[in-house]
Design a protein around this motif. Structure first.
Motif, PDB file in Angstrom:
ATOM      1  N   PRO A 159       0.795  -1.244   0.000  1.00 26.91           N
ATOM      2  CA  PRO A 159       0.000   0.000   0.000  1.00 26.91           C
ATOM      3  C   PRO A 159       0.821   1.284   0.000  1.00 26.91           C
ATOM      4  CG  PRO A 159      -1.017  -1.595   1.464  1.00 26.91           C
ATOM      5  CD  PRO A 159       0.276  -2.211   0.996  1.00 26.91           C
ATOM      6  N   HIS A 160       1.958   1.296   0.712  1.00 29.21           N
ATOM      7  CA  HIS A 160       2.738   2.536   0.793  1.00 29.21           C
ATOM      8  C   HIS A 160       3.366   2.922  -0.557  1.00 29.21           C
ATOM      9  CE1 HIS A 160       6.086  -0.400   1.299  1.00 29.21           C
ATOM     10  NE2 HIS A 160       6.814   0.551   0.720  1.00 29.21           N
ATOM     11  N   GLU A 161       3.344   2.002  -1.513  1.00 27.58           N
ATOM     12  CA  GLU A 161       3.930   2.287  -2.824  1.00 27.58           C
ATOM     13  C   GLU A 161       2.915   2.925  -3.781  1.00 27.58           C
ATOM     14  OE1 GLU A 161       6.956  -0.824  -4.161  1.00 27.58           O
ATOM     15  OE2 GLU A 161       5.734  -2.005  -2.756  1.00 27.58           O
ATOM     16  N   PHE A 162       1.721   3.184  -3.281  1.00 24.94           N
ATOM     17  CA  PHE A 162       0.669   3.779  -4.103  1.00 24.94           C
ATOM     18  C   PHE A 162       0.311   5.167  -3.593  1.00 24.94           C
ATOM     19  CE2 PHE A 162       0.346  -0.696  -4.786  1.00 24.94           C
ATOM     20  CZ  PHE A 162      -0.148  -0.870  -6.068  1.00 24.94           C
ATOM     21  N   SER A 163      -0.182   6.013  -4.491  1.00 20.42           N
ATOM     22  CA  SER A 163      -0.673   7.337  -4.105  1.00 20.42           C
ATOM     23  C   SER A 163      -2.041   7.196  -3.449  1.00 20.42           C
ATOM     24  CB  SER A 163      -0.798   8.230  -5.337  1.00 20.42           C
ATOM     25  OG  SER A 163      -1.809   7.720  -6.214  1.00 20.42           O
ATOM     26  N   GLY A 164      -2.549   8.294  -2.878  1.00 18.37           N
ATOM     27  CA  GLY A 164      -3.858   8.249  -2.225  1.00 18.37           C
ATOM     28  C   GLY A 164      -4.968   7.828  -3.167  1.00 18.37           C
ATOM     29  N   GLY A 165      -4.963   8.390  -4.370  1.00 24.29           N
ATOM     30  CA  GLY A 165      -5.992   8.048  -5.348  1.00 24.29           C
ATOM     31  C   GLY A 165      -5.900   6.594  -5.783  1.00 24.29           C
ATOM     32  N   MET A 166      -4.689   6.090  -5.934  1.00 25.86           N
ATOM     33  CA  MET A 166      -4.501   4.690  -6.332  1.00 25.86           C
ATOM     34  C   MET A 166      -4.913   3.746  -5.210  1.00 25.86           C
ATOM     35  SD  MET A 166      -3.375   4.659  -9.460  1.00 25.86           S
ATOM     36  CE  MET A 166      -2.218   3.405  -9.965  1.00 25.86           C
ATOM     37  N   ARG A 167      -4.627   4.134  -3.964  1.00 31.03           N
ATOM     38  CA  ARG A 167      -5.053   3.296  -2.832  1.00 31.03           C
ATOM     39  C   ARG A 167      -6.575   3.226  -2.763  1.00 31.03           C
ATOM     40  NH1 ARG A 167      -0.360   5.506   0.032  1.00 31.03           N
ATOM     41  NH2 ARG A 167      -1.629   7.228   0.825  1.00 31.03           N
ATOM     42  N   GLN A 168      -7.226   4.340  -3.078  1.00 30.25           N
ATOM     43  CA  GLN A 168      -8.697   4.312  -3.067  1.00 30.25           C
ATOM     44  C   GLN A 168      -9.223   3.346  -4.134  1.00 30.25           C
ATOM     45  OE1 GLN A 168     -11.112   4.457  -1.137  1.00 30.25           O
ATOM     46  NE2 GLN A 168     -11.420   6.648  -0.856  1.00 30.25           N
ATOM     47  N   ARG A 169      -8.532   3.289  -5.269  1.00 32.60           N
ATOM     48  CA  ARG A 169      -8.914   2.336  -6.322  1.00 32.60           C
ATOM     49  C   ARG A 169      -8.741   0.891  -5.832  1.00 32.60           C
ATOM     50  NH1 ARG A 169      -9.029   4.741 -11.661  1.00 32.60           N
ATOM     51  NH2 ARG A 169      -8.518   6.955 -11.528  1.00 32.60           N
ATOM     52  N   ILE A 170      -7.691   0.648  -5.049  1.00 27.99           N
ATOM     53  CA  ILE A 170      -7.461  -0.688  -4.512  1.00 27.99           C
ATOM     54  C   ILE A 170      -8.592  -1.078  -3.560  1.00 27.99           C
ATOM     55  CG2 ILE A 170      -5.923  -2.134  -3.135  1.00 27.99           C
ATOM     56  CD1 ILE A 170      -4.855  -1.322  -5.934  1.00 27.99           C
ATOM     57  N   VAL A 171      -9.005  -0.146  -2.709  1.00 29.37           N
ATOM     58  CA  VAL A 171     -10.097  -0.420  -1.765  1.00 29.37           C
ATOM     59  C   VAL A 171     -11.388  -0.727  -2.533  1.00 29.37           C
ATOM     60  CG1 VAL A 171     -11.551   0.595   0.027  1.00 29.37           C
ATOM     61  CG2 VAL A 171      -9.085   0.937   0.101  1.00 29.37           C
ATOM     62  N   ILE A 172     -11.614  -0.018  -3.621  1.00 29.99           N
ATOM     63  CA  ILE A 172     -12.790  -0.282  -4.460  1.00 29.99           C
ATOM     64  C   ILE A 172     -12.688  -1.690  -5.066  1.00 29.99           C
ATOM     65  CG2 ILE A 172     -14.002   0.405  -6.575  1.00 29.99           C
ATOM     66  CD1 ILE A 172     -13.145   3.313  -5.911  1.00 29.99           C
ATOM     67  N   ALA A 173     -11.491  -2.065  -5.516  1.00 27.41           N
ATOM     68  CA  ALA A 173     -11.287  -3.399  -6.088  1.00 27.41           C
ATOM     69  C   ALA A 173     -11.567  -4.491  -5.052  1.00 27.41           C
ATOM     70  CB  ALA A 173      -9.860  -3.527  -6.616  1.00 27.41           C
ATOM     71  N   ILE A 174     -11.157  -4.264  -3.802  1.00 26.75           N
ATOM     72  CA  ILE A 174     -11.409  -5.238  -2.735  1.00 26.75           C
ATOM     73  C   ILE A 174     -12.913  -5.401  -2.517  1.00 26.75           C
ATOM     74  CG2 ILE A 174     -11.204  -5.609  -0.236  1.00 26.75           C
ATOM     75  CD1 ILE A 174      -8.387  -4.375  -0.435  1.00 26.75           C
ATOM     76  N   ALA A 175     -13.628  -4.274  -2.525  1.00 26.08           N
ATOM     77  CA  ALA A 175     -15.083  -4.329  -2.347  1.00 26.08           C
ATOM     78  C   ALA A 175     -15.745  -5.095  -3.499  1.00 26.08           C
ATOM     79  CB  ALA A 175     -15.655  -2.919  -2.241  1.00 26.08           C
ATOM     80  N   LEU A 176     -15.296  -4.825  -4.725  1.00 25.17           N
ATOM     81  CA  LEU A 176     -15.871  -5.501  -5.895  1.00 25.17           C
ATOM     82  C   LEU A 176     -15.596  -7.002  -5.864  1.00 25.17           C
ATOM     83  CD1 LEU A 176     -14.953  -3.059  -8.805  1.00 25.17           C
ATOM     84  CD2 LEU A 176     -17.220  -3.453  -7.827  1.00 25.17           C
ATOM     85  N   ALA A 177     -14.434  -7.394  -5.351  1.00 27.75           N
ATOM     86  CA  ALA A 177     -14.052  -8.799  -5.312  1.00 27.75           C
ATOM     87  C   ALA A 177     -14.964  -9.621  -4.407  1.00 27.75           C
ATOM     88  CB  ALA A 177     -12.601  -8.939  -4.857  1.00 27.75           C
ATOM     89  N   CYS A 178     -15.716  -8.941  -3.544  1.00 31.06           N
ATOM     90  CA  CYS A 178     -16.663  -9.645  -2.673  1.00 31.06           C
ATOM     91  C   CYS A 178     -17.956  -9.993  -3.407  1.00 31.06           C
ATOM     92  CB  CYS A 178     -16.993  -8.776  -1.455  1.00 31.06           C
ATOM     93  SG  CYS A 178     -15.586  -8.407  -0.393  1.00 31.06           S
ATOM     94  N   HIS A 179     -18.121  -9.469  -4.634  1.00 28.45           N
ATOM     95  CA  HIS A 179     -19.329  -9.698  -5.428  1.00 28.45           C
ATOM     96  C   HIS A 179     -20.593  -9.184  -4.739  1.00 28.45           C
ATOM     97  CE1 HIS A 179     -18.984 -12.657  -9.052  1.00 28.45           C
ATOM     98  NE2 HIS A 179     -18.282 -11.551  -9.216  1.00 28.45           N
ATOM     99  N   PRO A 180     -20.591  -7.930  -4.250  1.00 31.78           N
ATOM    100  CA  PRO A 180     -21.768  -7.439  -3.526  1.00 31.78           C
ATOM    101  C   PRO A 180     -22.901  -7.034  -4.459  1.00 31.78           C
ATOM    102  CG  PRO A 180     -20.182  -5.674  -3.750  1.00 31.78           C
ATOM    103  CD  PRO A 180     -19.549  -6.901  -4.361  1.00 31.78           C
TER     104      PRO A 180
END
Length: 353
Positions: A159-180
């Motif tokens: 995570p520390h290797e990403f910018s704030g905007g990129m980290r937010q994209r990662i959090v969105i990807a984690i949410a999507l991976a749950c198939h909600p």
């Protein structure tokens, strides 16, 4: 208002009351709220800090603090009343798998000791049952979907290797991976600059369409959700005081608090003059609220506003507001010219479209 469940409702909140016990005192954070969330829509819940937005969505996720409890009401999802859930085992059937959340600070959501790829892949394995190469490839797909480039390399980074905007994209990807089915975005752009805010909001809008999501945005800024929300619910002091289609709330708002929020938008400011700010402070929720909670800060308040909570008045088939000013007996009020001009301009744009 909206107390009757409809066939298109994916989530139905009815007469919800949530209280917290703090140092021997009881705080009523949610005061008798009824609200429908419709299949496939994008709903924005708007209000200043302390209005109860986050408490409301935490109750939907089973994430209330230990000193908080649902005292009254129902939260129906798939014919199950989430308000009756008492165990973590019950909530694990819903949280992530059916209803997922994107938080406002990705650094508090991400594990600094795990690569971002592994963190997304954990959700793929847990909620989709994929393993090995299939789980890895699915993870790369989610990284691509949220706009991450060079995904095989990024998969191995922390995570520390990403910018704030990129980290937010990662959090969105984690949410999507749950198939909600429902994606809740709690202040998803607060910590980002304006340019990145627009990119993240557009990304969420695109993902909603691609995955057939029902989305809920939590924000204090009406302007943030103007282009991505289908409907807006305005909250004040633990209550929903106005709800309607986005263009209705923006350009035909009826509650004085809604007028105050709109007047606070920077684009309504006049050169050489101070930006509008709402005078006073929100009420003390440790005390019982009588009448309209916004009355002490409302320049248009009527005597009855201090005595009796207003009912919801219907403005249109999709637009309701909890204000005595909509009572046929109420006097007409004169709004500031800047606000009237904003309303008229918005209606004109809507007619042209």
């Amino acid at each position: 208002m909206e107390a009757t469940r409809t066939k298109s409702s994916i989530l139905s909140i009815q007469s919800l009351v949530i209280k917290f016990t703090l140092r021997g005192q009881v705080l009523t954070a949610i005061r008798d709220i009824s609200l429908e969330l419709y299949q496939g829509e994008s709903l924005a819940i708007v209000g200043e800090s302390g209005s109860g937005k986050s408490v409301l969505v935490k109750s939907i996720m089973g994430l209330l603090d230990k000193n908080g409890s649902i005292e009254q009401g129902q939260i129906f999802y798939n014919d199950r009343d989430l308000a009756q859930f008492t165990t973590e085992r019950e909530w694990l059937q819903i949280r992530g798998k059916e209803i997922a959340m994107v938080t406002q600070d990705p650094m508090t959501s991400l594990n600094p000791l795990k690569t971002i790829g592994k963190q997304i892949e954990e959700c793929v394995v847990l909620h989709q049952g994929l393993k090995g190469k299939a789980a890895y490839e699915e993870t790369l797909k989610y990284l691509t979907d949220v706009g991450i480039y060079d995904v095989e390399k990024r998969y191995k980074q922390y995570p520390h290797e990403f910018s704030g905007g990129m980290r937010q994209r990662i959090v969105i990807a984690i949410a999507l991976a749950c198939h909600p089915k429902i994606l809740i975005c709690d202040e998803p752009t607060t910590a980002l600059d304006v340019t990145i805010q627009a990119q993240i909001l557009q990304l969420l809008k695109n993902l909603q369409q691609k995955y057939g999501l029902t989305t809920v945005y939590i924000t204090h800024d009406l302007g943030v959700v103007a282009k991505v929300a289908d409907r807006i619910a305005v909250m004040y002091a633990g209550d929903v005081i106005e709800v309607g289609a986005t263009h209705e709330v923006f350009f035909n708002g009826q509650h004085p608090y809604t007028w105050a929020l709109i007047s606070s938008l920077p684009q309504l400011g006049l050169k050489g003059q101070q930006l509008y700010s709402i005078k006073g402070t929100p009420p003390n929720l440790f005390k019982a609220i009588k009448g309209d909670a916004f009355a002490p800060r409302n320049p248009f308040a009527l005597k009855i506003d201090y005595e009796e909570r207003p009912p919801f008045f219907q403005v249109s088939n999709t637009h309701y507001a909890r204000t005595w000013l909509l009572d046929p007996r109420a006097p007409k009020v004169e709004l500031p010219e800047t606000l009237l001009a904003f309303f008229e301009e918005g209606r004109q744009h809507a007619n042209d479209a």
